[in-house]
Design a protein around this motif. Structure first.
Motif, PDB file in Angstrom:
ATOM      1  N   PRO A  64      51.059  41.093  53.106  1.00 62.28           N
ATOM      2  CA  PRO A  64      51.915  42.273  53.086  1.00 62.28           C
ATOM      3  C   PRO A  64      51.784  43.076  54.370  1.00 62.28           C
ATOM      4  O   PRO A  64      50.916  42.828  55.203  1.00 62.28           O
ATOM      5  CB  PRO A  64      51.372  43.061  51.889  1.00 62.28           C
ATOM      6  N   SER A  65      52.662  44.050  54.506  1.00 57.39           N
ATOM      7  CA  SER A  65      52.546  45.008  55.597  1.00 57.39           C
ATOM      8  C   SER A  65      51.613  46.125  55.153  1.00 57.39           C
ATOM      9  O   SER A  65      51.495  46.418  53.955  1.00 57.39           O
ATOM     10  CB  SER A  65      53.922  45.591  55.936  1.00 57.39           C
ATOM     11  N   TYR A  66      50.955  46.751  56.117  1.00 56.50           N
ATOM     12  CA  TYR A  66      50.009  47.812  55.799  1.00 56.50           C
ATOM     13  C   TYR A  66      50.462  49.105  56.449  1.00 56.50           C
ATOM     14  O   TYR A  66      50.625  49.181  57.662  1.00 56.50           O
ATOM     15  CB  TYR A  66      48.606  47.414  56.259  1.00 56.50           C
ATOM     16  N   VAL A  67      50.666  50.125  55.616  1.00 60.71           N
ATOM     17  CA  VAL A  67      51.170  51.411  56.070  1.00 60.71           C
ATOM     18  C   VAL A  67      50.049  52.438  55.961  1.00 60.71           C
ATOM     19  O   VAL A  67      49.394  52.520  54.910  1.00 60.71           O
ATOM     20  CB  VAL A  67      52.372  51.864  55.210  1.00 60.71           C
ATOM     21  N   PRO A  68      49.779  53.226  57.012  1.00 60.29           N
ATOM     22  CA  PRO A  68      48.762  54.274  56.903  1.00 60.29           C
ATOM     23  C   PRO A  68      49.012  55.125  55.658  1.00 60.29           C
ATOM     24  O   PRO A  68      50.153  55.469  55.343  1.00 60.29           O
ATOM     25  CB  PRO A  68      48.949  55.070  58.193  1.00 60.29           C
ATOM     26  N   PHE A  69      47.947  55.468  54.964  1.00 64.36           N
ATOM     27  CA  PHE A  69      48.063  56.080  53.646  1.00 64.36           C
ATOM     28  C   PHE A  69      48.891  57.366  53.643  1.00 64.36           C
ATOM     29  O   PHE A  69      49.827  57.518  52.855  1.00 64.36           O
ATOM     30  CB  PHE A  69      46.667  56.367  53.076  1.00 64.36           C
ATOM     31  N   TYR A  70      48.558  58.305  54.523  1.00 67.91           N
ATOM     32  CA  TYR A  70      49.269  59.578  54.502  1.00 67.91           C
ATOM     33  C   TYR A  70      50.722  59.427  54.956  1.00 67.91           C
ATOM     34  O   TYR A  70      51.580  60.203  54.541  1.00 67.91           O
ATOM     35  CB  TYR A  70      48.528  60.619  55.339  1.00 67.91           C
ATOM     36  N   GLU A  71      50.965  58.436  55.773  1.00 63.02           N
ATOM     37  CA  GLU A  71      52.354  58.158  56.155  1.00 63.02           C
ATOM     38  C   GLU A  71      53.138  57.662  54.937  1.00 63.02           C
ATOM     39  O   GLU A  71      54.286  58.069  54.707  1.00 63.02           O
ATOM     40  CB  GLU A  71      52.379  57.116  57.272  1.00 63.02           C
ATOM     41  N   TYR A  72      52.522  56.800  54.151  1.00 59.89           N
ATOM     42  CA  TYR A  72      53.195  56.277  52.970  1.00 59.89           C
ATOM     43  C   TYR A  72      53.471  57.381  51.951  1.00 59.89           C
ATOM     44  O   TYR A  72      54.506  57.357  51.255  1.00 59.89           O
ATOM     45  CB  TYR A  72      52.354  55.175  52.319  1.00 59.89           C
ATOM     46  N   LEU A  73      52.565  58.353  51.848  1.00 57.86           N
ATOM     47  CA  LEU A  73      52.742  59.428  50.871  1.00 57.86           C
ATOM     48  C   LEU A  73      54.025  60.212  51.089  1.00 57.86           C
ATOM     49  O   LEU A  73      54.515  60.870  50.157  1.00 57.86           O
ATOM     50  CB  LEU A  73      51.551  60.400  50.909  1.00 57.86           C
TER      51      LEU A  73
END
Length: 236
Positions: free
Chosen positions: A57-66
């Motif tokens: 999968p792709s990995y998105v920085p946590f706070y960016e995803y929020l």
């Protein structure tokens, strides 16, 4: 050409898997066999393609995803469902939105969400409350993605994120005493349980006051867990 690695027969004392996966998937036959769902012989060759490490999968920085619509609700719901399924083998309690938004040192650098073709896969929450130590709080996957391969992919992603932070020397985590599957998986990755003296020091550094029975930490609600550690790099 895809990277490849020879499969180890057994892990020797002090020999770990995860660091080597920065370069190639060199892991033991038992773990590889479960990930590939087929027998793997000692000495066989395994490639990135076999392990699907290059197709994760792709990995998105946590706070960016929020910041994405519905993100908080998806994450809180998955955490709640996982706690309902696993109980104290998973955590002391499910996290709410405040827990996930709460900022602690290192959390923004070390945490991420896994997304596959716009589909929510799971998340990894870690922080650095103790300088130089990346602590894994949560690794959670949607049930359909709970395979050895996906768990390995998330750990590899976490390893690379932590390794990119030159200040991080150690990886730490806690696992429920009864959760033997997760403990064995962590040991295959190179994590080792702390002894009683090390566990007391571990708690002292974090200002925690759990009761101890040997190496077992006992939470207020009676949940029992042990602390585990993996050295990422030696001090200069």
């Amino acid at each position: 050409m895809p990277a490849e690695g020879r499969v180890l027969t057994d892990l020797k004392p002090g020999e770990v898997i995860l660091p080597r996966m920065l370069e190639d998937p060199l892991v033991c036959p038992d773990l590889v066999g479960r990930i590939l769902a087929r027998p793997v012989e000692s000495g066989g060759v395994v490639t990135d393609e076999d392990m699907h490490l290059s197709k994760g999968p792709s990995y998105v920085p946590f706070y960016e995803y929020l910041e994405r619509p519905g993100a908080v609700e998806r994450i809180v719901d998955l955490d709640r469902r996982t706690f309902e399924e696993m109980g104290h083998d998973f955590s002391d309690h499910p996290w709410n939105e405040e827990n996930f938004r709460f900022e602690v040192p290192g959390k923004a650098d070390l945490s991420f969400v896994a997304v596959g073709e716009d589909e929510f896969v799971g998340f990894f929450i870690a922080s650095e409350r103790v300088p130089g130590e990346a602590h894994g709080h949560r690794i959670v996957l949607e049930p359909k993605w709970r395979t050895g391969r996906m768990a390995l992919q998330l750990w590899c992603a976490y390893w690379r994120v932590a390794a990119a932070q030159s200040r991080i020397m150690l990886l730490t985590g806690e696992v429920g005493t009864a959760n033997r599957t997760m403990r064995r998986f962590l040991e295959m990755l190179g994590f080792q349980p702390l002894d009683e003296e090390q566990t007391r020091d571990y708690l002292d550094k974090r200002g925690r006051e759990e009761k101890l029975e040997g190496v077992e930490m006992i939470g207020e609600d009676g949940a029992r867990s042990i602390a585990m550690i993996l050295r990422l790099r030696d001090p200069a």
